[in-house]
Write an enzyme that holds these catalytic residues in place. Structure first.
Site, short mmCIF file in Angstrom:
data_model
loop_
_atom_site.label_atom_id
_atom_site.label_comp_id
_atom_site.label_asym_id
_atom_site.label_seq_id
_atom_site.Cartn_x
_atom_site.Cartn_y
_atom_site.Cartn_z
N VAL A 98 13.60 -8.72 -3.49
CA VAL A 98 14.39 -7.53 -3.79
C VAL A 98 14.99 -6.47 -2.91
CG1 VAL A 98 15.26 -6.02 -6.10
CG2 VAL A 98 13.57 -8.79 -5.69
N CYS A 99 16.02 -5.67 -3.15
CA CYS A 99 16.30 -4.87 -2.70
C CYS A 99 16.23 -4.65 -0.68
CB CYS A 99 15.94 -2.87 -3.04
SG CYS A 99 16.52 -1.10 -2.61
#
Length: 223
Positions: A98-99
């Site tokens: 994520v990210c």
């Protein structure tokens, strides 16, 4: 099913807690929070996370998930963490991030030639780790799933849940969590934000991105 989240200091807590809330509702899921020690891990938002296992004692991951945050700088310079990611990533059924957690996967050599996404402000940096940047909220390439910035982790988690347990189960969990986004402002992406808002955020991130680029270059030289 063993779902393994990798923890490191100063991670963005929502990168972790969003997917955790969703994926913990997979049938027969066992969630493991792996870190270098069992000491509480500080996040970027007061909350401290308590690991459930250290890297050496963690079971093989069916799902490996790497959150992002400013702490990625330290993570990619942590030999034990990177060795763990390489080892688990080589055998996991799903390798995910994520990210800016995508850069941990990338620095571990797991994104070579793979389509991937990350936080919009860091997108071009994916080329440094051999990835093909794709400006989508969730990107899948084979067994690798990457989510965009922070809140995209929830969308990523539901995408993975549908893959593993079926769309009906994912829809039921979505309803149970009342995940029905209706933000007060339509400013959640660079394409939608007003110019003044976009400029302000770009200026905020500029020094950070330059500093991260130096850290990433140094880490890649050592691999």
């Amino acid at each position: 099913m063993n779902i393994v989240f990798v923890l490191f200091p100063n991670l963005t807590q929502l990168d972790f807690t969003g997917p955790l809330q969703v994926l913990s509702r997979l049938p027969d899921a066992k969630v493991h929070l792996a870190a270098g020690s069992l000491d509480p891990v500080p996040t970027d938002a007061v909350l401290k996370l308590v690991p459930t296992c250290v890297f050496d004692d963690c079971p093989p991951a069916d799902v490996l998930c790497i959150p992002g945050g400013f702490g990625v700088d330290g993570a990619i310079r942590d030999p034990a963490l990177m060795a763990f990611v390489r080892e688990q990533g080589a055998q996991a059924k799903y390798v995910t991030s994520v990210c800016t957690g995508a850069f941990v996967l990338g620095a571990a050599g797991l994104l070579q030639g793979k389509r991937a996404t990350t936080h919009w402000a860091y997108h071009e940096g994916l080329k440094k780790v051999g990835a093909i940047p794709v400006k989508e909220r969730v990107v899948r390439d084979g067994n690798i799933l990457t989510g965009g910035g922070v809140t995209a982790g929830v969308d990523f988690a539901f995408t993975l849940m549908a893959e593993i347990a079926g769309a009906d189960h994912a829809r039921a969990v979505q309803l149970g969590l009342e995940y029905d986004p209706a933000p007060p402002f339509d400013a959640g992406s660079p394409d939608k934000a007003e110019p003044a808002t976009l400029d302000a955020i770009k200026n905020y991130y500029a020094p950070r991105i330059d500093a991260f680029a130096e850290v990433l270059d140094a880490a890649l030289e050592q691999t």
